[in-house]
Every structure is written in C-alpha cells, then in structure tokens.
Motif scaffolding. Structure first.
Motif, PDB file in Angstrom:
ATOM      1  N   ALA A 108       0.707  -1.622   0.221  1.00  9.32           N
ATOM      2  CA  ALA A 108      -0.017  -0.473  -0.032  1.00  9.32           C
ATOM      3  C   ALA A 108       0.713   1.731  -0.158  1.00  9.32           C
ATOM      4  CB  ALA A 108      -1.108   0.199   1.497  1.00  9.32           C
ATOM      5  N   GLY A 109       1.859   1.558   0.895  1.00 10.92           N
ATOM      6  CA  GLY A 109       2.495   1.747   0.678  1.00 10.92           C
ATOM      7  C   GLY A 109       3.550   2.294  -0.312  1.00 10.92           C
ATOM      8  N   LYS A 110       3.116   2.322  -1.372  1.00  8.71           N
ATOM      9  CA  LYS A 110       4.250   1.563  -2.502  1.00  8.71           C
ATOM     10  C   LYS A 110       3.463   2.023  -4.011  1.00  8.71           C
ATOM     11  CE  LYS A 110       8.791   0.919  -1.939  1.00  8.71           C
ATOM     12  NZ  LYS A 110      10.069   1.599  -1.966  1.00  8.71           N
ATOM     13  N   LYS A 111       2.253   2.086  -3.380  1.00  6.81           N
ATOM     14  CA  LYS A 111       0.932   2.363  -4.116  1.00  6.81           C
ATOM     15  C   LYS A 111       0.856   1.404  -5.401  1.00  6.81           C
ATOM     16  CE  LYS A 111       1.585   7.592  -3.388  1.00  6.81           C
ATOM     17  NZ  LYS A 111       0.173   7.381  -2.368  1.00  6.81           N
ATOM     18  N   PHE A 112       0.976   0.022  -4.392  1.00  3.16           N
ATOM     19  CA  PHE A 112       0.673  -1.306  -5.441  1.00  3.16           C
ATOM     20  C   PHE A 112      -0.059  -1.222  -5.867  1.00  3.16           C
ATOM     21  CE2 PHE A 112       0.386  -5.698  -6.119  1.00  3.16           C
ATOM     22  CZ  PHE A 112       1.607  -6.127  -6.354  1.00  3.16           C
ATOM     23  N   PHE A 113      -1.798  -1.427  -5.161  1.00  4.85           N
ATOM     24  CA  PHE A 113      -3.634  -1.553  -5.288  1.00  4.85           C
ATOM     25  C   PHE A 113      -3.540  -0.312  -6.291  1.00  4.85           C
ATOM     26  CE2 PHE A 113      -1.593  -4.013  -1.660  1.00  4.85           C
ATOM     27  CZ  PHE A 113      -2.148  -4.853  -2.162  1.00  4.85           C
ATOM     28  N   LEU A 126     -19.398 -20.524  -4.827  1.00  6.06           N
ATOM     29  CA  LEU A 126     -18.250 -19.597  -4.455  1.00  6.06           C
ATOM     30  C   LEU A 126     -18.644 -18.214  -4.586  1.00  6.06           C
ATOM     31  CD1 LEU A 126     -15.632 -19.718  -2.502  1.00  6.06           C
ATOM     32  CD2 LEU A 126     -14.392 -19.439  -5.011  1.00  6.06           C
ATOM     33  N   PHE A 127     -18.802 -17.284  -3.583  1.00  5.71           N
ATOM     34  CA  PHE A 127     -19.019 -16.147  -3.248  1.00  5.71           C
ATOM     35  C   PHE A 127     -17.857 -15.168  -3.336  1.00  5.71           C
ATOM     36  CE2 PHE A 127     -22.830 -19.636  -3.155  1.00  5.71           C
ATOM     37  CZ  PHE A 127     -23.340 -19.312  -3.522  1.00  5.71           C
ATOM     38  N   VAL A 128     -17.251 -14.647  -3.977  1.00 15.20           N
ATOM     39  CA  VAL A 128     -15.877 -14.222  -3.375  1.00 15.20           C
ATOM     40  C   VAL A 128     -15.946 -12.736  -4.086  1.00 15.20           C
ATOM     41  CG1 VAL A 128     -15.231 -15.763  -2.216  1.00 15.20           C
ATOM     42  CG2 VAL A 128     -14.201 -15.023  -4.632  1.00 15.20           C
ATOM     43  N   LEU A 129     -15.374 -11.506  -4.173  1.00 16.45           N
ATOM     44  CA  LEU A 129     -14.900 -10.666  -5.065  1.00 16.45           C
ATOM     45  C   LEU A 129     -13.837 -11.152  -4.883  1.00 16.45           C
ATOM     46  CD1 LEU A 129     -15.550  -8.125  -7.242  1.00 16.45           C
ATOM     47  CD2 LEU A 129     -14.759  -6.913  -4.639  1.00 16.45           C
ATOM     48  N   GLN A 130     -12.281 -10.761  -5.970  1.00 19.73           N
ATOM     49  CA  GLN A 130     -11.477 -11.161  -5.684  1.00 19.73           C
ATOM     50  C   GLN A 130     -10.349  -9.262  -6.665  1.00 19.73           C
ATOM     51  OE1 GLN A 130      -9.700 -15.196  -6.273  1.00 19.73           O
ATOM     52  NE2 GLN A 130      -7.508 -14.182  -6.264  1.00 19.73           N
ATOM     53  N   CYS A 131      -9.766  -8.547  -5.608  1.00 17.96           N
ATOM     54  CA  CYS A 131      -8.839  -7.769  -5.914  1.00 17.96           C
ATOM     55  C   CYS A 131      -6.971  -8.157  -5.924  1.00 17.96           C
ATOM     56  CB  CYS A 131      -8.987  -6.869  -5.217  1.00 17.96           C
ATOM     57  SG  CYS A 131     -10.816  -6.465  -4.490  1.00 17.96           S
ATOM     58  N   GLY A 132      -6.177  -6.956  -5.929  1.00 25.07           N
ATOM     59  CA  GLY A 132      -4.668  -7.387  -5.228  1.00 25.07           C
ATOM     60  C   GLY A 132      -3.898  -7.289  -6.230  1.00 25.07           C
ATOM     61  N   ASP A 133      -4.371  -7.297  -7.857  1.00 27.71           N
ATOM     62  CA  ASP A 133      -4.210  -7.870  -8.997  1.00 27.71           C
ATOM     63  C   ASP A 133      -3.588  -6.319 -10.397  1.00 27.71           C
ATOM     64  OD1 ASP A 133      -2.567  -8.663 -11.252  1.00 27.71           O
ATOM     65  OD2 ASP A 133      -3.934 -10.342 -12.236  1.00 27.71           O
ATOM     66  N   PRO A 134      -2.294  -6.251  -9.968  1.00 26.23           N
ATOM     67  CA  PRO A 134      -1.667  -4.887 -10.841  1.00 26.23           C
ATOM     68  C   PRO A 134      -2.134  -5.106 -12.495  1.00 26.23           C
ATOM     69  CG  PRO A 134      -0.565  -5.046  -8.979  1.00 26.23           C
ATOM     70  CD  PRO A 134      -1.176  -6.526  -9.290  1.00 26.23           C
ATOM     71  N   SER A 135      -1.717  -6.743 -12.787  1.00 21.60           N
ATOM     72  CA  SER A 135      -2.199  -6.131 -14.394  1.00 21.60           C
ATOM     73  C   SER A 135      -3.762  -7.155 -14.690  1.00 21.60           C
ATOM     74  CB  SER A 135      -1.369  -8.443 -14.755  1.00 21.60           C
ATOM     75  OG  SER A 135      -1.809  -8.962 -14.113  1.00 21.60           O
ATOM     76  N   GLY A 136      -4.836  -6.666 -13.543  1.00 21.48           N
ATOM     77  CA  GLY A 136      -5.886  -7.586 -14.180  1.00 21.48           C
ATOM     78  C   GLY A 136      -6.454  -8.839 -14.596  1.00 21.48           C
ATOM     79  N   THR A 137      -5.131  -9.688 -14.820  1.00 18.34           N
ATOM     80  CA  THR A 137      -5.415 -11.490 -15.435  1.00 18.34           C
ATOM     81  C   THR A 137      -5.702 -12.099 -14.651  1.00 18.34           C
ATOM     82  OG1 THR A 137      -2.715 -11.391 -15.517  1.00 18.34           O
ATOM     83  CG2 THR A 137      -3.523  -9.489 -16.894  1.00 18.34           C
ATOM     84  N   SER A 138      -5.586 -12.001 -13.385  1.00 18.51           N
ATOM     85  CA  SER A 138      -4.810 -13.285 -12.836  1.00 18.51           C
ATOM     86  C   SER A 138      -4.264 -13.770 -12.091  1.00 18.51           C
ATOM     87  CB  SER A 138      -6.178 -13.911 -12.409  1.00 18.51           C
ATOM     88  OG  SER A 138      -7.430 -13.803 -12.731  1.00 18.51           O
ATOM     89  N   THR A 139      -2.994 -13.332 -13.057  1.00 19.30           N
ATOM     90  CA  THR A 139      -1.513 -13.391 -12.239  1.00 19.30           C
ATOM     91  C   THR A 139      -1.173 -12.830 -11.863  1.00 19.30           C
ATOM     92  OG1 THR A 139      -1.122 -12.756 -14.588  1.00 19.30           O
ATOM     93  CG2 THR A 139      -2.249 -15.083 -14.563  1.00 19.30           C
TER      94      THR A 139
END
Length: 238
Positions: A108-113, A126-139
């Motif tokens: 977060a401090g590196k503005k990664f997200f 399954l009932f989830v929202l998944q985040c945290g990938d800067p590439s947006g590709t799931s990889t």
C-alpha cells in the motif's frame, strides 16, 4: 474456486488443473493444522521470509522490492480501500497474520494497488470478490511471495471475512485477496485469513448483485459487470 495465476488454485474442496479449474465433489472440506503467529512458516527467528517468485511460471510480476524482514509489533491494523463506489475498510489481525499484514502495508505504501480494478467475481457455489492484481489478469502480484499464516478450519470464511489468494502450491501468497460476500463454509482452509470488512459491505454486495462477464471458468466466474476500482489503498496500525 479461488484462482490465482495460470497454475490456477481451486478451493471449495475442488481439484484444480493447470490452465483452469475443474470441480470434483469432496465429502468434507480440507482442514489444515492451525498455525499460531509464533510458529508461522512465514517467519524465521522473529523475521518475515519473502521468497522470490520463480521465473517462467506465467506470473505477471510488478517488482517494488520487498518489505522489511522484521515482524510488526502491532496487534491490529486497518486497510482502507478508497474505491470509485465508496469507502471499504478492513480490520486486519496483525497478531495472527503479521507477515501478511506487513506485506499489505508495504505494498500500500508503494501505491501497488492504486488504480487497480477488482478482477474476479464468483456467483455460484463460491461467493467472492477478488482484487489486488495490478495486471488484472489473475496472474499478477509482487516479485515476492510468502507462506500462509493462521490456517485453521473453513469456518473462517464467513460473510465479510477477507483472505489471501494463492496458487496450487503452498507458500505462494502475494497481493491478491478475496472478500467473502456470503458464507463460504465448504472452502478448504488453505488461505490466510487477513481480517474482516468493517465498512462498505453494501458496496461489495452491489458489485456482487451486478453479476459477472463470464470468463474461462464458467458462466458464474469472471470480471464483475459493476466495475470497482481501488483508487487508493492505505494501511494504518492501530
């Protein structure tokens, strides 16, 4: 199924295949040994261990260095997600998952997200929202990975809880996280439980209600139709 990387991770007591997730029923969720913060495999001699992501595994890496090795001393932390739909806050348990919290604080401090969109929503089984990938590709993720912490029973994946995605292999936690917007009790206990949403579950519900643009994992698994972007992510130790 909680999938990250081309060697996709499938949970809910499922069997995974490289390049996709295939469901196989199981009589009971997998239960992993509970690991206390004091003997977490992410730590050695009071320090967090950050391992490089192997090259050639299909991951989309964003290299921002590695966090400090020292295990944080704080017991609690708050991760604030300023999104295009409003504010979401997550109370993180830095005592149970100190290295995971340290990693998210560092990123977060590196503005990664910042400026990244939540890339995956699942709406059946399954009932989830998944985040945290800067590439947006799931990889995507940082150039380092770390071992899971605070594993226990699947009872930890209740509505509002937040956990960290990984690949099929243990010790591959990174930056991707998933928010459980309904109870996911059949989910196998393979993922670090990071904390709980304390503000903004109505926003997550709105995204879930909007449905998905179907992807390669079926009609109920894909990019959220209601776009949610993490405009800024901050972490503060309490």
């Amino acid at each position: 199924m909680i999938c990250r990387s081309r060697a996709l991770l499938c949970a809910v007591a499922l069997v995974s295949l490289v390049g996709g997730c295939t469901a196989t029923p199981s009589s009971a969720p997998q239960v992993a040994r509970r690991i206390a913060a004091s003997d977490s495999p992410s730590q050695a001699g009071g320090a967090c261990r950050w391992m490089p992501v192997p090259s050639g595994n299909g991951a989309s890496v964003k290299d921002v260095g590695t966090p400090p090795a020292a295990v944080p001393s704080g017991a609690k932390a708050t991760m604030s997600l300023a999104t295009n739909l409003g504010a979401v806050e997550i109370a993180m348990d830095a005592k149970a998952a100190p290295c995971a919290v340290a990693s998210f604080s560092y990123l977060a401090g590196k503005k990664f997200f910042d400026g990244t969109a939540c890339h995956r929503l699942t709406t059946a089984g399954l009932f989830v929202l998944q985040c945290g990938d800067p590439s947006g590709t799931s990889t995507g993720g940082p150039a380092y990975q770390y071992a899971e912490e605070n594993l226990g029973t699947s009872a930890g994946y209740l509505r509002g809880s937040v956990a960290i995605a990984r690949t099929q292999q243990p010790g591959t936690s990174g930056s991707q996280f998933f928010i459980n917007y309904a109870d996911n009790l059949p989910l196998s206990a393979d993922y670090t439980r990071l904390g709980t949403v304390t503000k903004g579950m109505d926003i997550i519900d709105k995204v879930a209600a909007g449905g998905v643009t179907p992807g390669g994992n079926g009609p109920d698994d894909g990019v959220p139709k209601t776009r949610i972007v993490l405009q800024q992510v901050t972490v503060v130790y309490n």
